[in-house]
Design an enzyme around this catalytic site. Structure first.
Site, PDB file in Angstrom:
ATOM      1  N   GLY A   1       0.820  -1.208   0.000  1.00 32.86           N
ATOM      2  CA  GLY A   1       0.000   0.000   0.000  1.00 32.86           C
ATOM      3  C   GLY A   1       0.850   1.251   0.000  1.00 32.86           C
ATOM      4  O   GLY A   1       0.502   2.255  -0.636  1.00 32.86           O
TER       5      GLY A   1
ATOM      6  N   GLN B   1      -7.910   0.568   4.603  1.00 32.02           N
ATOM      7  CA  GLN B   1      -8.718   0.050   5.704  1.00 32.02           C
ATOM      8  C   GLN B   1     -10.180  -0.160   5.313  1.00 32.02           C
ATOM      9  O   GLN B   1     -10.881  -0.947   5.957  1.00 32.02           O
ATOM     10  CB  GLN B   1      -8.642   1.002   6.903  1.00 32.02           C
TER      11      GLN B   1
ATOM     12  N   CYS C   1       5.737   3.513  20.772  1.00 35.29           N
ATOM     13  CA  CYS C   1       6.862   3.409  21.695  1.00 35.29           C
ATOM     14  C   CYS C   1       8.161   3.661  20.940  1.00 35.29           C
ATOM     15  O   CYS C   1       8.468   2.969  19.969  1.00 35.29           O
ATOM     16  CB  CYS C   1       6.893   2.029  22.347  1.00 35.29           C
TER      17      CYS C   1
END
Length: 382
Positions: free
Chosen positions: A79, A188, A332
């Site tokens: 994508g 999506q 993170c």
């Protein structure tokens, strides 16, 4: 419906927006093209012809899911590649001095970084449209941002974190009225809900969001839209993506597209929406006043629930609820958790952003799993 082996004994999988398991039927369809059917689809002999037939059939299958013609489908390696071909390809083919591109801040990094590279290396100007508290773009803002130098507007169909459905038909209409090419990253959305690409200039499709393997995607290109290739060479994929085609992965994407069309026709997205709402209700009932929905209540993907729980940090909850595989609203980096740029652009307070959980359902999610997941989340929250 055969459950992929990887899901049988592991934690409850609620991270379908990150990647979907490969449907066993997809695996079965692609296997011959990793073994006996090895021919180069550009070869004119028996082996090549068999591969060419399979490649063309896969293109037909993807086009059928999008409600369009096969000649519009260009296979890509991901994508992100499709996004780059759409964005960079449009701008470099435009011939406009200091071209202007419009996008919005909750896009996938492939879109945002492609725009940034054009600004850095090709003297492009980039405008970021604001989003409201649900993460949605106002078509009037797009109209106001267009200038005589605007060559492209790129707005995703559905957000990967909140499931928010952008008004892409209205946005495409605005762009068309001003002679601007419109691209939507529909990674999506496609396969999770009905999608018609007929009126869109450029649409990104991603295999591993719809039960095909990673490493295969497609760009649906309206006839008449001119793009500069990303990869030069032998002229494959209508001259827009050189290199011998990966027939096995194209077959996988085509098969996944056909399965998705059958699922949508059977109303599977309604079943998944009911499970999503059941999960939300169970959490809201067990944690009264503490559960907050991030993103639109109605205009979102049927499989996506993004919530924050008062007093809870998302990654800490998932560290405790080890029998659930899901995502948080933070990333993170070197041990430090930073709030999601998507939720930040929506203007949510810091606690909501760091507390966010993205729970995304899929083809093999069951009522029993939803009930158990709700129980585990409540236990961890308490």
């Amino acid at each position: 419906m055969t459950v992929p082996r990887g899901l049988v004994e592991g934690p409850i999988y609620l991270d379908y927006n990150a990647t979907t398991p490969i449907d066993p039927a997809v695996t079965e369809a692609m296997l011959p093209y990793l073994t006996a059917e090895f021919g180069n689809p550009s070869s004119t002999h028996h082996y090549g012809r068999e591969s060419r037939v399979a490649l063309d059939h896969a293109r037909d299958q993807v086009a059928a899911l999008l409600g369009t013609s096969a000649e519009r489908i260009v296979f890509t390696g991901s994508g992100s590649e499709a996004d780059n071909l759409a964005i960079r390809g449009t701008v470099l083919a435009s011939g406009v001095d200091r071209p202007h591109v419009i996008t919005q801040p909750t896009e996938h990094p492939a879109v945002l970084q492609a725009c940034e590279a054009l600004r850095r290396w090709h003297n492009a100007e980039v405008t970021f449209l604001p989003v409201d508290g649900d993460g949605l773009v106002d078509p009037d803002d797009l109209a106001a941002a267009i200038t005589p130098r605007t060559v492209l507007a790129s707005v995703m169909a559905a957000n990967n974190e909140t499931g928010a459905l952008q008004p892409i038909d209205d946005l495409a209409h605005v762009a068309r009225e001003h002679g601007v090419v419109f691209h939507t990253d529909a990674a999506q959305a496609i396969g999770k809900m009905p999608f018609d690409a007929t009126e869109h200039d450029l649409v990104t499709v991603v295999g591993h969001k719809m039960y095909a393997p990673k490493g295969i995607g497609a760009l649906c290109i309206r006839l008449g839209v001119t793009l500069e290739p990303l990869v030069y060479g032998g002229g494959q994929e209508h001259g827009l993506r050189a290199g011998t085609e990966n027939v096995a992965l194209a077959v996988a994407l085509g098969t996944a597209a056909e399965l998705a069309a059958k699922d949508l026709a059977s109303g599977s997205h309604d079943r998944i929406r009911e499970l999503r709402d059941r999960l939300h209700h169970l959490l809201d009932t067990a944690l009264p006043g503490r559960v907050h929905l991030n993103g639109p209540e109605k205009a979102r993907l049927p499989n996506t629930l993004n919530i924050s729980i008062n007093g809870i940090i998302g990654h800490e909850l998932l560290d405790t609820a080890t029998e659930i595989a899901a995502s948080t609203g933070s990333a993170c980096h070197s041990g430090q958790h930073e709030p999601s740029p998507v939720l930040t652009a929506m203007g949510l307070p810091s606690g909501r952003r760091l507390g966010a959980l993205r729970l995304s359902l899929g083809r093999w999610t069951t009522t029993e799993q939803i009930d158990q997941a709700a129980h585990d989340i409540v236990e961890a929250a308490n």
